[in-house]
Design a protein around this motif. Structure first.
Motif, short mmCIF file in Angstrom:
data_model
loop_
_atom_site.label_atom_id
_atom_site.label_comp_id
_atom_site.label_asym_id
_atom_site.label_seq_id
_atom_site.Cartn_x
_atom_site.Cartn_y
_atom_site.Cartn_z
N ALA A 29 0.79 -1.23 0.00
CA ALA A 29 0.00 0.00 0.00
C ALA A 29 0.83 1.29 0.00
N ALA A 30 2.15 1.21 -0.16
CA ALA A 30 2.98 2.41 -0.17
C ALA A 30 2.62 3.33 -1.34
N GLN A 36 -2.56 9.01 -2.78
CA GLN A 36 -3.59 9.65 -1.98
C GLN A 36 -3.14 11.04 -1.49
N VAL A 37 -1.91 11.14 -1.02
CA VAL A 37 -1.40 12.44 -0.56
C VAL A 37 -1.35 13.41 -1.73
N ARG A 41 -3.69 16.82 -1.74
CA ARG A 41 -3.01 18.11 -1.76
C ARG A 41 -3.28 18.91 -3.04
N GLY A 42 -4.18 18.39 -3.89
CA GLY A 42 -4.65 19.18 -5.03
C GLY A 42 -3.86 19.02 -6.32
N PHE A 43 -3.13 17.95 -6.45
CA PHE A 43 -2.36 17.71 -7.67
C PHE A 43 -2.94 16.54 -8.44
N GLN A 75 4.90 17.31 2.52
CA GLN A 75 3.92 16.32 2.96
C GLN A 75 4.36 14.90 2.60
N LEU A 76 4.92 14.74 1.41
CA LEU A 76 5.38 13.41 0.99
C LEU A 76 6.54 12.94 1.85
N GLU A 77 7.41 13.86 2.25
CA GLU A 77 8.56 13.50 3.09
C GLU A 77 8.13 13.00 4.46
N LYS A 78 6.91 13.31 4.88
CA LYS A 78 6.41 12.87 6.18
C LYS A 78 5.93 11.42 6.17
#
Length: 106
Positions: A29-30, A36-37, A41-43, A75-78
């Protein structure tokens, strides 16, 4: 009936195109969490290339959106499965080319 998707674009504002390189652990699910992120986040994903390298995934994304790409990068780095995120040739914190190899730090 065709499903509608919400857009954050304002009238007269066309979405910008961004390239992002991401290296992440290959686990269940990675990729779904990554997508999903990006969506939340609108992309919009215009193109995605994924290569499996050992126990990691190297992902090159072409994204479209009107929001700041730096916000999405942070956000992706989190995500716990993400090792690195790079904006090639731009203000990315990691990497300087479209390829992966030694440009990425994990």
């Amino acid at each position: 009936m065709k499903p509608q998707c919400q857009s954050d674009s304002r009238p007269g504002q066309s979405p910008a195109s961004h390239t992002l390189n991401c290296r992440m652990d290959s686990e269940a699910a990675a990729l779904e969490r990554l997508c999903q992120v990006i969506r939340i986040r609108g992309f919009r994903i215009a193109r995605m290339a994924v290569e499996s390298v050992g126990d990691q995934l190297d992902i090159e994304l072409t994204l479209e959106g009107t929001r700041p790409i730096g916000m999405l990068q942070s956000q992706l780095e989190k995500l716990h499965t993400v090792a690195s995120v790079a904006l090639p040739g731009g203000s990315g914190r990691v990497g300087s080319s479209l390829g992966f190899g030694s440009d990425l730090v994990g």
